[in-house]
Design a protein around this motif. Structure first.
Motif, PDB file in Angstrom:
ATOM      1  N   THR A  47       0.622 -11.269   0.556  1.00 34.48           N
ATOM      2  CA  THR A  47       1.587 -10.490   1.329  1.00 34.48           C
ATOM      3  C   THR A  47       2.077  -9.290   0.529  1.00 34.48           C
ATOM      4  O   THR A  47       2.445  -9.419  -0.638  1.00 34.48           O
ATOM      5  CB  THR A  47       2.784 -11.374   1.734  1.00 34.48           C
ATOM      6  OG1 THR A  47       2.280 -12.520   2.416  1.00 34.48           O
ATOM      7  CG2 THR A  47       3.742 -10.622   2.650  1.00 34.48           C
ATOM      8  N   PHE A  48       2.074  -8.136   1.159  1.00 33.68           N
ATOM      9  CA  PHE A  48       2.530  -6.841   0.636  1.00 33.68           C
ATOM     10  C   PHE A  48       1.602  -6.243  -0.424  1.00 33.68           C
ATOM     11  O   PHE A  48       1.935  -5.218  -1.012  1.00 33.68           O
ATOM     12  CB  PHE A  48       3.970  -6.898   0.110  1.00 33.68           C
ATOM     13  CG  PHE A  48       4.954  -7.343   1.144  1.00 33.68           C
ATOM     14  CD1 PHE A  48       5.098  -6.654   2.340  1.00 33.68           C
ATOM     15  CD2 PHE A  48       5.729  -8.476   0.941  1.00 33.68           C
ATOM     16  CE1 PHE A  48       6.004  -7.076   3.304  1.00 33.68           C
ATOM     17  CE2 PHE A  48       6.635  -8.904   1.903  1.00 33.68           C
ATOM     18  CZ  PHE A  48       6.770  -8.204   3.085  1.00 33.68           C
ATOM     19  N   TYR A  49       0.452  -6.853  -0.665  1.00 33.15           N
ATOM     20  CA  TYR A  49      -0.470  -6.272  -1.648  1.00 33.15           C
ATOM     21  C   TYR A  49      -1.220  -5.116  -1.009  1.00 33.15           C
ATOM     22  O   TYR A  49      -1.725  -5.225   0.096  1.00 33.15           O
ATOM     23  CB  TYR A  49      -1.467  -7.321  -2.158  1.00 33.15           C
ATOM     24  CG  TYR A  49      -2.364  -6.772  -3.234  1.00 33.15           C
ATOM     25  CD1 TYR A  49      -1.925  -6.703  -4.544  1.00 33.15           C
ATOM     26  CD2 TYR A  49      -3.638  -6.304  -2.936  1.00 33.15           C
ATOM     27  CE1 TYR A  49      -2.726  -6.180  -5.541  1.00 33.15           C
ATOM     28  CE2 TYR A  49      -4.448  -5.777  -3.920  1.00 33.15           C
ATOM     29  CZ  TYR A  49      -3.996  -5.710  -5.221  1.00 33.15           C
ATOM     30  OH  TYR A  49      -4.788  -5.186  -6.197  1.00 33.15           O
ATOM     31  N   ARG A  50      -1.294  -4.010  -1.718  1.00 32.10           N
ATOM     32  CA  ARG A  50      -2.061  -2.835  -1.277  1.00 32.10           C
ATOM     33  C   ARG A  50      -2.989  -2.427  -2.400  1.00 32.10           C
ATOM     34  O   ARG A  50      -2.601  -2.418  -3.571  1.00 32.10           O
ATOM     35  CB  ARG A  50      -1.125  -1.656  -0.974  1.00 32.10           C
ATOM     36  CG  ARG A  50      -0.064  -1.880   0.080  1.00 32.10           C
ATOM     37  CD  ARG A  50      -0.508  -1.716   1.521  1.00 32.10           C
ATOM     38  NE  ARG A  50      -1.465  -0.680   1.786  1.00 32.10           N
ATOM     39  CZ  ARG A  50      -1.182   0.591   2.080  1.00 32.10           C
ATOM     40  NH1 ARG A  50       0.050   1.009   2.140  1.00 32.10           N
ATOM     41  NH2 ARG A  50      -2.140   1.451   2.334  1.00 32.10           N
ATOM     42  N   SER A  65      -2.675 -10.806   5.125  1.00 31.02           N
ATOM     43  CA  SER A  65      -1.903 -12.018   4.870  1.00 31.02           C
ATOM     44  C   SER A  65      -1.665 -12.777   6.180  1.00 31.02           C
ATOM     45  O   SER A  65      -1.782 -14.008   6.233  1.00 31.02           O
ATOM     46  CB  SER A  65      -0.570 -11.650   4.219  1.00 31.02           C
ATOM     47  OG  SER A  65       0.245 -12.779   4.087  1.00 31.02           O
ATOM     48  N   ILE A  66      -1.361 -12.040   7.240  1.00 26.94           N
ATOM     49  CA  ILE A  66      -1.183 -12.667   8.551  1.00 26.94           C
ATOM     50  C   ILE A  66      -2.500 -13.280   9.018  1.00 26.94           C
ATOM     51  O   ILE A  66      -2.531 -14.409   9.523  1.00 26.94           O
ATOM     52  CB  ILE A  66      -0.643 -11.647   9.573  1.00 26.94           C
ATOM     53  CG1 ILE A  66       0.797 -11.265   9.216  1.00 26.94           C
ATOM     54  CG2 ILE A  66      -0.739 -12.190  10.993  1.00 26.94           C
ATOM     55  CD1 ILE A  66       1.343 -10.102  10.004  1.00 26.94           C
ATOM     56  N   VAL A  71      -5.871 -17.978  10.351  1.00 34.24           N
ATOM     57  CA  VAL A  71      -7.159 -18.662  10.163  1.00 34.24           C
ATOM     58  C   VAL A  71      -6.940 -20.035   9.542  1.00 34.24           C
ATOM     59  O   VAL A  71      -7.481 -21.042  10.009  1.00 34.24           O
ATOM     60  CB  VAL A  71      -8.111 -17.800   9.308  1.00 34.24           C
ATOM     61  CG1 VAL A  71      -9.313 -18.606   8.830  1.00 34.24           C
ATOM     62  CG2 VAL A  71      -8.580 -16.577  10.098  1.00 34.24           C
ATOM     63  N   GLU A  72      -6.122 -20.108   8.498  1.00 38.78           N
ATOM     64  CA  GLU A  72      -5.888 -21.387   7.829  1.00 38.78           C
ATOM     65  C   GLU A  72      -5.106 -22.357   8.722  1.00 38.78           C
ATOM     66  O   GLU A  72      -5.341 -23.564   8.668  1.00 38.78           O
ATOM     67  CB  GLU A  72      -5.193 -21.164   6.489  1.00 38.78           C
ATOM     68  CG  GLU A  72      -6.132 -20.522   5.484  1.00 38.78           C
ATOM     69  CD  GLU A  72      -5.502 -20.244   4.136  1.00 38.78           C
ATOM     70  OE1 GLU A  72      -4.260 -20.386   3.981  1.00 38.78           O
ATOM     71  OE2 GLU A  72      -6.259 -19.865   3.213  1.00 38.78           O
ATOM     72  N   ALA A  73      -4.218 -21.843   9.572  1.00 38.60           N
ATOM     73  CA  ALA A  73      -3.485 -22.710  10.496  1.00 38.60           C
ATOM     74  C   ALA A  73      -4.422 -23.386  11.499  1.00 38.60           C
ATOM     75  O   ALA A  73      -4.121 -24.458  12.007  1.00 38.60           O
ATOM     76  CB  ALA A  73      -2.420 -21.907  11.244  1.00 38.60           C
ATOM     77  N   HIS A  74      -5.563 -22.765  11.745  1.00 42.20           N
ATOM     78  CA  HIS A  74      -6.561 -23.331  12.651  1.00 42.20           C
ATOM     79  C   HIS A  74      -7.651 -24.102  11.910  1.00 42.20           C
ATOM     80  O   HIS A  74      -8.666 -24.482  12.499  1.00 42.20           O
ATOM     81  CB  HIS A  74      -7.174 -22.225  13.506  1.00 42.20           C
ATOM     82  CG  HIS A  74      -6.241 -21.739  14.559  1.00 42.20           C
ATOM     83  ND1 HIS A  74      -5.338 -20.728  14.329  1.00 42.20           N
ATOM     84  CD2 HIS A  74      -6.039 -22.149  15.830  1.00 42.20           C
ATOM     85  CE1 HIS A  74      -4.635 -20.529  15.425  1.00 42.20           C
ATOM     86  NE2 HIS A  74      -5.034 -21.378  16.347  1.00 42.20           N
ATOM     87  N   ILE A  78     -10.910 -17.792   5.013  1.00 42.18           N
ATOM     88  CA  ILE A  78     -11.147 -16.356   5.092  1.00 42.18           C
ATOM     89  C   ILE A  78     -11.421 -15.832   3.691  1.00 42.18           C
ATOM     90  O   ILE A  78     -10.848 -16.332   2.719  1.00 42.18           O
ATOM     91  CB  ILE A  78      -9.933 -15.645   5.754  1.00 42.18           C
ATOM     92  CG1 ILE A  78     -10.237 -14.175   6.051  1.00 42.18           C
ATOM     93  CG2 ILE A  78      -8.680 -15.822   4.929  1.00 42.18           C
ATOM     94  CD1 ILE A  78      -9.195 -13.513   6.953  1.00 42.18           C
ATOM     95  N   TRP A  79     -12.314 -14.858   3.591  1.00 41.28           N
ATOM     96  CA  TRP A  79     -12.639 -14.294   2.288  1.00 41.28           C
ATOM     97  C   TRP A  79     -13.166 -12.874   2.449  1.00 41.28           C
ATOM     98  O   TRP A  79     -13.501 -12.444   3.546  1.00 41.28           O
ATOM     99  CB  TRP A  79     -13.643 -15.167   1.538  1.00 41.28           C
ATOM    100  CG  TRP A  79     -15.013 -15.219   2.144  1.00 41.28           C
ATOM    101  CD1 TRP A  79     -16.111 -14.475   1.773  1.00 41.28           C
ATOM    102  CD2 TRP A  79     -15.453 -16.064   3.222  1.00 41.28           C
ATOM    103  NE1 TRP A  79     -17.183 -14.816   2.556  1.00 41.28           N
ATOM    104  CE2 TRP A  79     -16.817 -15.780   3.447  1.00 41.28           C
ATOM    105  CE3 TRP A  79     -14.830 -17.018   4.006  1.00 41.28           C
ATOM    106  CZ2 TRP A  79     -17.570 -16.417   4.432  1.00 41.28           C
ATOM    107  CZ3 TRP A  79     -15.569 -17.654   4.993  1.00 41.28           C
ATOM    108  CH2 TRP A  79     -16.913 -17.360   5.194  1.00 41.28           C
ATOM    109  N   ALA A  80     -13.208 -12.164   1.325  1.00 40.10           N
ATOM    110  CA  ALA A  80     -13.673 -10.781   1.303  1.00 40.10           C
ATOM    111  C   ALA A  80     -14.755 -10.628   0.243  1.00 40.10           C
ATOM    112  O   ALA A  80     -14.685 -11.234  -0.818  1.00 40.10           O
ATOM    113  CB  ALA A  80     -12.512  -9.836   0.987  1.00 40.10           C
ATOM    114  N   GLU A  81     -15.742  -9.812   0.576  1.00 40.37           N
ATOM    115  CA  GLU A  81     -16.788  -9.428  -0.377  1.00 40.37           C
ATOM    116  C   GLU A  81     -16.874  -7.910  -0.327  1.00 40.37           C
ATOM    117  O   GLU A  81     -16.770  -7.320   0.754  1.00 40.37           O
ATOM    118  CB  GLU A  81     -18.125 -10.046   0.022  1.00 40.37           C
ATOM    119  CG  GLU A  81     -18.092 -11.563   0.049  1.00 40.37           C
ATOM    120  CD  GLU A  81     -19.310 -12.149   0.717  1.00 40.37           C
ATOM    121  OE1 GLU A  81     -20.184 -12.653  -0.005  1.00 40.37           O
ATOM    122  OE2 GLU A  81     -19.373 -12.083   1.964  1.00 40.37           O
ATOM    123  N   SER A  82     -17.055  -7.282  -1.482  1.00 37.88           N
ATOM    124  CA  SER A  82     -17.040  -5.833  -1.496  1.00 37.88           C
ATOM    125  C   SER A  82     -17.840  -5.277  -2.664  1.00 37.88           C
ATOM    126  O   SER A  82     -17.981  -5.925  -3.701  1.00 37.88           O
ATOM    127  CB  SER A  82     -15.589  -5.339  -1.589  1.00 37.88           C
ATOM    128  OG  SER A  82     -15.523  -3.956  -1.366  1.00 37.88           O
TER     129      SER A  82
END
Length: 114
Positions: A47-50, A65-66, A71-74, A78-82
């Motif tokens: 949260t709040f990371y830019r 963050s949302i 996703v985790e509530a369901h 989730i993940w990122a690759e770059s």
């Protein structure tokens, strides 16, 4: 999708794919943007990371963050690759079965299992 648009050059391709496994739906959003530095990649869902290297793109740093929370509530992940200069892929999974169930609903089960 909004981040893919905001951090990609105008007119660049953004690809959205969805795949089914036995137990999960996997969704990927891939852009051809600037990419995220390796040191920042593990923080993008905080949260709040830019990512500072991205300059003056508006935002508060809560969107991913949302997404992570939803996703985790369901029961997904989730993940990122770059890769710098080549773009970023944001991926998430959602389970096909009822919460706590390892089996997909009958109408989503692969045909050979019905």
């Amino acid at each position: 999708m909004g981040n893919a648009i905001n951090y990609s050059p105008n007119g660049s391709v953004i690809t959205i794919t969805a795949d089914l496994t036995t137990n999960d739906l996997i969704v990927r959003v891939q852009d051809r943007g600037t990419g995220i530095p390796a040191a920042s990649l593990s923080h993008v869902f905080t949260t709040f990371y830019r990512v500072r290297e991205h300059g003056p793109v508006a935002g508060s740093g809560i969107g991913l963050s949302i997404c992570k929370g939803l996703v985790e509530a369901h029961g997904g992940r989730i993940w990122a690759e770059s890769e710098i200069g080549k773009g970023t892929t944001m991926s998430f999974t959602l389970p096909l079965g009822a919460p706590g169930s390892a089996e997909p609903p009958d109408d989503l089960a692969p045909k050979d299992e019905q």
